[in-house]
Design an enzyme around this catalytic site. Structure first.
Site, PDB file in Angstrom:
ATOM      1  N   ASP A 218       2.608  12.315  -1.729  1.00 19.63           N
ATOM      2  CA  ASP A 218       3.283  10.937  -1.986  1.00 19.63           C
ATOM      3  C   ASP A 218       2.536   9.762  -2.370  1.00 19.63           C
ATOM      4  O   ASP A 218       3.613   9.177  -3.633  1.00 19.63           O
ATOM      5  CB  ASP A 218       3.334  10.448  -0.318  1.00 19.63           C
ATOM      6  CG  ASP A 218       4.690  10.463   0.586  1.00 19.63           C
ATOM      7  OD1 ASP A 218       5.180  11.070   0.496  1.00 19.63           O
ATOM      8  OD2 ASP A 218       4.496   9.983   1.954  1.00 19.63           O
ATOM      9  N   ASP A 224      -8.716   7.116  -2.055  1.00 15.07           N
ATOM     10  CA  ASP A 224      -8.681   7.122  -0.886  1.00 15.07           C
ATOM     11  C   ASP A 224      -8.474   7.955   0.525  1.00 15.07           C
ATOM     12  O   ASP A 224      -8.939   7.543   1.715  1.00 15.07           O
ATOM     13  CB  ASP A 224      -8.021   5.168   0.325  1.00 15.07           C
ATOM     14  CG  ASP A 224      -6.592   5.768   0.319  1.00 15.07           C
ATOM     15  OD1 ASP A 224      -6.328   6.723  -0.061  1.00 15.07           O
ATOM     16  OD2 ASP A 224      -6.390   4.246   0.217  1.00 15.07           O
ATOM     17  N   CYS A 363      -4.645   3.539   4.266  1.00 20.35           N
ATOM     18  CA  CYS A 363      -3.597   3.096   3.360  1.00 20.35           C
ATOM     19  C   CYS A 363      -2.837   1.956   4.057  1.00 20.35           C
ATOM     20  O   CYS A 363      -2.333   1.579   3.302  1.00 20.35           O
ATOM     21  CB  CYS A 363      -2.594   4.577   3.390  1.00 20.35           C
ATOM     22  SG  CYS A 363      -3.609   5.644   3.028  1.00 20.35           S
TER      23      CYS A 363
END
Ligand code: KQY
Length: 375
Positions: A218, A224, A363
């Site tokens: 994605d 991260d 996120c």
């Protein structure tokens, strides 16, 4: 605390995530073509994350008009809920990168705080992104800065907050897989991207890992999920001991890059390995709960981009994902507790729900740094 480094274009710099926050921003999940079962299980976990963080710093959750009352009813009283139109709820990527001025002093004790409003294209644009209409997401950073009455530094470069990590002392970590992807800024060279990061984040050295976590399609390999700073000179790296796992090659490659570089201050990096869970895969039942509409399809059998590196650092706490994989969940808590001896590690059970939609705790959160008053 650090007030060193090089002043950015505007005289501001991005502090490390462990530096003090005035609050944390979170969006509220809603879209049924990305969040299974009408986002009900996802909302439960978002509420768990918001509630956990709110024990350490103020939290504001932004929910659409249709979801405001529902969000309000699921969140504790001490969490502020404000109405905001959203396409989805990934504030690490759609929120502002909040930076602080270096000018705080005894005569002007309040540090200046401002926000960078990067451009956003749904992680890859109409052809390769996660959903085709991101018009609301494009305004999230601007709205947050307006609510807080903070200056806004708009930027035309496509960049998501999950694709960068900084140590607050001049070093930025990122991946080539994401930042150099043709679906982001095809007209910018690596050097031009570096120049923009240096100018806006106040960093002097960019460490490029070739690739992010296996399966993190994605985001095209956000840093991260792969690697983050623990403190200047020390990083955590998503690792696997399983040589047959496609993540192995990526982890070894990153380990080699990290071991052969220095940070902005010339330090060699200490690399702490943080083993990934699983491997975990999307089940038939989970995939069936996601409606087919505008968003990228969620298919049964897909390898989930699950990593313990995707935690949030609150004031005094590490808000850490747990996936129901006892062995690696426990190991992650052990490693994180040792890496952050002055933080309480708070476990968030059910983080798999967020991974099913393409991200994790880091996120969905965005810190608002408080700035530091120089003695
Ligand atoms: O991991 C992130 N930073 C965001 C993932 C977004 C996925 C949208 N489907």
């Amino acid at each position: 605390m650090d007030m060193e480094g090089t002043p950015s274009l505007h005289g501001y710099y991005m502090p490390a995530e462990w530096e003090p926050h005035s609050q944390c921003w979170i969006g509220w999940p809603e879209r049924p073509d990305n969040w299974r079962n009408n986002a009900v299980p996802g909302q439960l976990v978002f509420a768990r994350v918001a509630s956990a963080i709110s024990k350490f710093e103020p939290v504001t959750v932004c929910a659409s008009g249709a979801q405001w009352a529902n969000a309000r009813s699921q969140l504790p009283e001490n969490v502020r809920v404000v109405e905001m139109s959203l396409n989805d709820s990934w504030f690490r990527d759609t929120g502002p990168t909040i930076v602080i001025g270096r000018s705080a002093s005894c005569s002007q004790p309040e540090p200046k705080v401002a926000g960078i409003d990067w451009n956003f294209n749904s992680w890859g644009g109409v052809d390769d992104g996660c959903y085709p209409d991101w018009s609301h997401d494009l305004l999230v950073a601007q709205k947050i800065l307006a609510i807080e009455k903070l200056p806004r530094f708009p930027h035309t470069m496509i960049l998501e907050g999950g694709s960068i990590h900084v140590d607050g002392e001049g070093t930025c970590l990122t991946t080539e897989e994401c930042l150099l992807n043709k679906n982001r800024n095809p007209n910018l060279t690596k050097e031009q991207i570096e120049d923009q990061l240096k100018a806006y984040l106040g960093v002097t050295k960019i460490i490029w890992l070739p690739r992010g976590l296996y399966g993190d399609d994605d985001t095209n390999g956000h840093i991260d999920n792969m690697c983050c700073f623990v403190k200047p000179g020390v990083v955590l790296l998503s690792w696997t001991d399983d040589e047959t796992d496609p993540q192995y090659e990526r982890a070894v490659e990153a380990f080699s890059v990290l071991g052969n570089t220095t940070d902005a201050k010339g330090r060699k990096l200490e690399v702490i390995k943080l083993h990934v869970p699983g491997p975990l895969y999307m089940t038939e039942e989970e995939a069936a709960g996601v409606s087919q509409d505008d968003a990228k399809p969620r298919l049964a059998g897909t390898r989930l981009a699950a990593s313990y590196v995707n935690f949030y650092t609150a004031n005094g706490a590490i808000i850490a994902p747990q996936f129901g994989d006892q062995k690696w969940d426990d190991e992650a808590v052990r490693v994180l507790s040792k890496a952050f001896p002055y933080h309480e590690v708070v476990k968030i059970e059910g983080a798999r729900e967020i991974v099913l939609a393409g991200g994790n705790i880091h996120c969905i959160t965005q810190q608002q740094p408080r700035g530091i008053v120089q003695p």
